[in-house]
Design a protein around this motif. Structure first.
Motif, PDB file in Angstrom:
ATOM      1  N   LYS A   1       3.941   5.939  -7.879  1.00  0.00           N
ATOM      2  CA  LYS A   1       3.607   4.541  -7.613  1.00  0.00           C
ATOM      3  C   LYS A   1       4.585   3.600  -8.305  1.00  0.00           C
ATOM      4  CE  LYS A   1      -1.315   4.929  -6.652  1.00  0.00           C
ATOM      5  NZ  LYS A   1      -2.671   4.578  -7.080  1.00  0.00           N
TER       6      LYS A   1
ATOM      7  N   LYS B   1       3.010  -0.800   4.371  1.00  0.00           N
ATOM      8  CA  LYS B   1       2.645   0.477   3.744  1.00  0.00           C
ATOM      9  C   LYS B   1       3.896   1.343   3.609  1.00  0.00           C
ATOM     10  CE  LYS B   1       0.201   3.286   6.326  1.00  0.00           C
ATOM     11  NZ  LYS B   1      -0.921   3.982   6.972  1.00  0.00           N
TER      12      LYS B   1
ATOM     13  N   SER C   1       1.625  15.452  -1.707  1.00  0.00           N
ATOM     14  CA  SER C   1       0.709  15.536  -2.844  1.00  0.00           C
ATOM     15  C   SER C   1       0.725  16.942  -3.451  1.00  0.00           C
ATOM     16  CB  SER C   1      -0.695  15.158  -2.387  1.00  0.00           C
ATOM     17  OG  SER C   1      -1.580  15.159  -3.468  1.00  0.00           O
TER      18      SER C   1
ATOM     19  N   GLU D   1       6.032   1.557   6.884  1.00  0.00           N
ATOM     20  CA  GLU D   1       5.201   1.339   8.070  1.00  0.00           C
ATOM     21  C   GLU D   1       4.435   0.037   7.843  1.00  0.00           C
ATOM     22  OE1 GLU D   1       2.694   4.677   8.954  1.00  0.00           O
ATOM     23  OE2 GLU D   1       4.393   6.039   9.227  1.00  0.00           O
TER      24      GLU D   1
ATOM     25  N   VAL E   1       4.863   5.228   3.215  1.00  0.00           N
ATOM     26  CA  VAL E   1       4.314   6.576   3.355  1.00  0.00           C
ATOM     27  C   VAL E   1       5.247   7.561   2.656  1.00  0.00           C
ATOM     28  CG1 VAL E   1       3.577   8.369   4.972  1.00  0.00           C
ATOM     29  CG2 VAL E   1       3.257   5.958   5.563  1.00  0.00           C
TER      30      VAL E   1
ATOM     31  N   GLU F   1       0.851  -1.188   0.000  1.00  0.00           N
ATOM     32  CA  GLU F   1       0.000   0.000   0.000  1.00  0.00           C
ATOM     33  C   GLU F   1       0.890   1.242   0.000  1.00  0.00           C
ATOM     34  OE1 GLU F   1      -3.243   2.218   2.890  1.00  0.00           O
ATOM     35  OE2 GLU F   1      -2.667   0.160   3.333  1.00  0.00           O
ATOM     36  N   ILE F   2       0.444   2.277  -0.703  1.00  0.00           N
ATOM     37  CA  ILE F   2       1.185   3.534  -0.765  1.00  0.00           C
ATOM     38  C   ILE F   2       0.279   4.650  -0.259  1.00  0.00           C
ATOM     39  CG2 ILE F   2       2.353   5.192  -2.263  1.00  0.00           C
ATOM     40  CD1 ILE F   2       2.839   2.816  -4.204  1.00  0.00           C
ATOM     41  N   GLU F   3       0.796   5.395   0.722  1.00  0.00           N
ATOM     42  CA  GLU F   3       0.076   6.556   1.246  1.00  0.00           C
ATOM     43  C   GLU F   3       0.906   7.795   0.944  1.00  0.00           C
ATOM     44  OE1 GLU F   3      -0.940   8.609   5.527  1.00  0.00           O
ATOM     45  OE2 GLU F   3      -0.827   6.428   5.447  1.00  0.00           O
ATOM     46  N   ILE F   4       0.267   8.801   0.388  1.00  0.00           N
ATOM     47  CA  ILE F   4       0.951  10.056   0.083  1.00  0.00           C
ATOM     48  C   ILE F   4       0.394  11.118   1.017  1.00  0.00           C
ATOM     49  CG2 ILE F   4       1.436  11.787  -1.680  1.00  0.00           C
ATOM     50  CD1 ILE F   4       0.931   9.548  -3.787  1.00  0.00           C
ATOM     51  N   ILE F   5       1.269  11.685   1.863  1.00  0.00           N
ATOM     52  CA  ILE F   5       0.780  12.695   2.797  1.00  0.00           C
ATOM     53  C   ILE F   5       0.356  13.944   2.016  1.00  0.00           C
ATOM     54  CG2 ILE F   5       2.211  11.788   4.695  1.00  0.00           C
ATOM     55  CD1 ILE F   5       3.973  14.327   4.350  1.00  0.00           C
TER      56      ILE F   5
END
Length: 86
Positions: free
Chosen positions: A24, A66, A10, A63, A68, A2-6
Motif C-alpha cells: 500500500k 483503482k 496475495s 482501472e 489492481v 483504492e487498491i485491489e490485490i488479486i
C-alpha cells in the motif's frame, strides 16, 4: 486511490514475506513509477530490511481510480530496475 490485490498476488506476497502495508505504501507513495509490459505500471520503493537495501516492485494496472496489483517482489538488484531521471 483504492487498491485491489488479486488472489495470486496475495499468495506470492505471503510467500515472499511482503506485507500488505508495504505494498500500500509503495502504491500510494512510490519513489519511482516506470512503464511495464502490456500497459502496466511498476511502482517502486526502496526499503532497508535487515540492514540491506531492497527495492520493492509492485506491478499493476490502473482501472479508473483503482490500482489492481498483479504481483509484487523484492530485489537487491536495484541498479537493474531503477531508471535515472533525465
Amino acid at each position: 486511490m483504492e487498491i485491489e490485490i488479486i488472489p495470486l498476488a496475495s499468495k506470492k506476497m505471503f510467500q515472499r514475506g511482503i506485507s500488505i502495508e508495504m505494498v500500500k505504501e509503495t502504491v500510494e507513495k512510490p519513489d519511482q513509477i516506470v512503464d511495464g509490459y502490456m500497459n502496466r505500471k511498476v511502482k517502486q520503493k526502496i526499503y532497508y530490511l535487515s540492514g540491506k537495501k531492497k527495492l520493492l516492485r509492485v506491478i499493476g494496472e490502473d482501472e479508473g481510480n483503482k490500482f489492481v496489483v498483479i504481483t509484487a517482489y523484492l530485489t537487491s538488484k536495484i541498479e537493474g530496475y531503477w531508471r535515472n531521471e533525465l
